[in-house]
Design an enzyme around this catalytic site. Sequence first.
Site, PDB file in Angstrom:
ATOM      1  N   GLU A 257      12.216   8.281 -65.906  1.00  0.00           N
ATOM      2  CA  GLU A 257      10.823   7.841 -65.978  1.00  0.00           C
ATOM      3  C   GLU A 257      10.490   7.059 -64.727  1.00  0.00           C
ATOM      4  OE1 GLU A 257       9.382   6.316 -69.763  1.00  0.00           O
ATOM      5  OE2 GLU A 257      11.127   7.156 -70.785  1.00  0.00           O
TER       6      GLU A 257
ATOM      7  N   ASN B 129      16.112  -7.525 -74.885  1.00  0.00           N
ATOM      8  CA  ASN B 129      16.500  -8.337 -73.722  1.00  0.00           C
ATOM      9  C   ASN B 129      15.342  -8.589 -72.757  1.00  0.00           C
ATOM     10  OD1 ASN B 129      16.728  -5.525 -73.170  1.00  0.00           O
ATOM     11  ND2 ASN B 129      17.943  -5.964 -71.360  1.00  0.00           N
TER      12      ASN B 129
ATOM     13  N   GLU C 280      17.154   5.584 -72.307  1.00  0.00           N
ATOM     14  CA  GLU C 280      17.735   4.700 -71.286  1.00  0.00           C
ATOM     15  C   GLU C 280      18.715   3.802 -72.013  1.00  0.00           C
ATOM     16  OE1 GLU C 280      18.863   1.658 -69.533  1.00  0.00           O
ATOM     17  OE2 GLU C 280      16.798   0.912 -69.611  1.00  0.00           O
TER      18      GLU C 280
ATOM     19  N   CYS D  93      21.104  -4.328 -68.856  1.00  0.00           N
ATOM     20  CA  CYS D  93      21.840  -3.067 -68.890  1.00  0.00           C
ATOM     21  C   CYS D  93      22.292  -2.628 -67.500  1.00  0.00           C
ATOM     22  CB  CYS D  93      20.989  -1.979 -69.532  1.00  0.00           C
ATOM     23  SG  CYS D  93      19.405  -1.684 -68.727  1.00  0.00           S
TER      24      CYS D  93
END
Length: 486
Positions: A460, A157, A255, A288
């Site tokens: 992160e 994406n 993630e 997301c």
Amino acid sequence: MADKITVAGVSVDTRHWVGGQRVASVDTFTDTSPIDGSALGEIARGGPAEAQAAVAAARAAFPSWAATPRAERARLLHAIADGVEKRIEELAIVETTDNGALLRSHRRGVMPRVAHNFRFFADWLLTLEHEDFETRGHSNHVSWDPAGPCVLITPWNAPLMLATWKVAPALAAGNTVILKPAEWSPLTASLLADIAAEAGLPAGVLNVVQGYGAEIGDALTSHPDVRRISFTGSVPTAKRIAASAAANLTPLSLELGGKSPLLVFADANLELAVDLAVEQYDNAGQVCLAGTRLLVEDSVAEEFTRRFVAKAGALRQGDPRDEATDIGPNIHPRQLEKIDGFVQRAIAEGARTVIGGHRRDGQFYAPTLLTDVAQDSEVVQEEVFGPVLTLQTFADEEEGVRLANDTRFGLAATLATGDPERAERVTAQLVAGTVWVNCFFVRDLQAPFGGSRLSGVGREGGTWSFDFYCDLKNTVTAPKGFKDHG
């Protein structure tokens, strides 16, 4: 298979990049453009042999790169950033052609952010330190030691931005990298290999291998010489990666998906709240972090919906290369089928379509808003990853928070309110890695980023990235014991 293809006038190598050389594969896969479904070219399709070669190259290059002084590593990362900035237009048009995201966004935001990823972690590296401290007269010194070869698996994406979000800190930390881009959008990763080589990055420090997860991905994540794995993508794939890495106890950063709420209270600036809600259609809903669950206080729900419909109705859907386009295509026919499946099942279960709810020609799905949805319904609980929002109402703050937290995910949350005390009170209760108050998608690289629950493992960003990509060491030294060299 042709070694190179031309995409929107830009030459792109279709082979892997391993040990500073281009490497072909016997097998290939076809890369297509979501804009019109056209075939862009045949891409080298790696498997266990290519995975083994890439890890071997990264392992061979690791000792020298790990020993490279921080200042030199930082200089090379800045040189890569320079190369990105020189090729922003090429990178932008190739990525738009490959994944269908807006060209104007790639030009103005995404590709400049790619360069910034390298500059930020190069500069952060030079300031990375922990103040020494004493324990009963003994000194403690904390250091960040490079971990070794890292496998970085990235999504389709936002291919290059999310790849360099991982590549930059991994390289800055002194690790070598094997980057495996998503098979639906592999092209800019190949261009990154060229840019890194032109910048003078030593052979084997960055390797790029292409292919399917079940063929090359598993071979990479199960390899005993891999010391870190970072993955962005779906929960089912993350579970397979975690199982693959378990045999070697390889540390993971994951993630994953989200089903984020966007809470609108009656005291909010309603115009701002509507703008935030419509923004969730960004990148055709393939984000997301998107706040796909609109939760609106009862007393303003009717007015909010009226304004939302008017604002969303003004969005222009079409060719992402057109400056006037607001929403482009979805990435792949399979993804389009998945999106429509969610919507049609929701409608069959009693959901009401406020706008959208159908496909358009090509790989386009109409921006959709569903209401009259049950809290335990599939469309409320599962990530659609398309331009599909749901709208539910709540009576008071307690119910709003309860609905917001009632999923298996916890990636992000967005809150619209005019009351700072309510903002503080509600954000303290929300389960999310990132909470935005009266804003959306503001991300600073020095902040921790990741998700709770099924939305991920680890954080992160800033020092947190170095904590993951390094082995932290504490050296304790006694006040006496050294020979007198005076």
